[in-house]
Design a protein around this motif. Structure first.
Motif, short mmCIF file in Angstrom:
data_model
loop_
_atom_site.label_atom_id
_atom_site.label_comp_id
_atom_site.label_asym_id
_atom_site.label_seq_id
_atom_site.Cartn_x
_atom_site.Cartn_y
_atom_site.Cartn_z
N UNK A 31 0.89 -1.16 0.00
CA UNK A 31 0.00 0.00 0.00
C UNK A 31 0.92 1.21 0.00
N UNK A 32 0.84 2.01 -1.04
CA UNK A 32 1.73 3.15 -1.20
C UNK A 32 1.76 4.05 0.03
N UNK A 33 2.94 4.58 0.30
CA UNK A 33 3.06 5.51 1.42
C UNK A 33 2.13 6.70 1.25
N UNK A 34 1.98 7.17 0.02
CA UNK A 34 1.11 8.31 -0.25
C UNK A 34 -0.36 8.03 0.04
N UNK A 35 -0.70 6.75 0.14
CA UNK A 35 -2.08 6.36 0.44
C UNK A 35 -2.19 5.77 1.84
N UNK A 36 -1.20 6.07 2.68
CA UNK A 36 -1.25 5.64 4.08
C UNK A 36 -0.49 4.37 4.39
N UNK A 47 11.12 -6.34 -4.48
CA UNK A 47 10.71 -6.26 -5.88
C UNK A 47 11.84 -5.63 -6.68
N UNK A 48 11.97 -6.02 -7.93
CA UNK A 48 12.99 -5.38 -8.75
C UNK A 48 12.56 -3.94 -9.02
N UNK A 49 13.52 -3.11 -9.34
CA UNK A 49 13.27 -1.69 -9.59
C UNK A 49 12.20 -1.51 -10.68
N UNK A 50 12.28 -2.32 -11.74
CA UNK A 50 11.31 -2.25 -12.84
C UNK A 50 9.88 -2.48 -12.33
N UNK A 51 9.68 -3.53 -11.58
CA UNK A 51 8.34 -3.86 -11.08
C UNK A 51 7.83 -2.78 -10.13
N UNK A 52 8.69 -2.33 -9.25
CA UNK A 52 8.31 -1.32 -8.27
C UNK A 52 7.83 -0.05 -8.97
N UNK A 53 8.57 0.39 -9.98
CA UNK A 53 8.22 1.63 -10.67
C UNK A 53 6.98 1.47 -11.56
N UNK A 54 6.91 0.39 -12.32
CA UNK A 54 5.82 0.26 -13.28
C UNK A 54 4.48 0.01 -12.60
N UNK A 55 4.46 -0.70 -11.50
CA UNK A 55 3.19 -0.96 -10.82
C UNK A 55 2.52 0.34 -10.40
N UNK A 56 3.27 1.25 -9.84
CA UNK A 56 2.68 2.49 -9.31
C UNK A 56 2.46 3.55 -10.38
#
Length: 91
Positions: A31-36, A47-56
């Motif tokens: 759950x994104x920090x920006x959403x609590x 998670x790999x950098x690619x997955x972390x960035x593309x998901x959000x």
């Protein structure tokens, strides 16, 4: 994914150091920090950098369970990361 030895990972998969950056291990907030979302072990996975960035960055990011199913489906089809990593590395 690599965490400590970028050069060895690159050699194993015949990638340049620049190409290896997308596979660096990162802390993925379910759950994104920006959403609590909290910075605790119940909300963070590797998670790999690619997955972390593309998901959000998606217009409608998938929830963690849906995203995990999506990733597993793509992996099962051999279509997750570039073809160069879908094959087995040289021994």
């Amino acid at each position: 994914m690599w965490d400590e030895d970028q050069t060895a990972f690159g050699k194993r998969f015949s990638l340049s150091l620049r190409e290896t950056l997308r596979y660096r291990c990162t802390a993925e907030h379910l759950l994104e920090r920006g959403k609590g979302g909290a910075d605790d072990e119940r909300n963070i996975v590797a998670a790999c950098h690619h997955c972390n960035r593309t998901r959000h960055r998606a217009k409608r990011p998938k929830d963690p369970v849906s995203y995990a199913k999506y990733v597993q489906s793509r992996i099962g089809k051999g279509r997750w990361h570039p073809d160069r990593l879908d094959r087995q590395p040289d021994p």
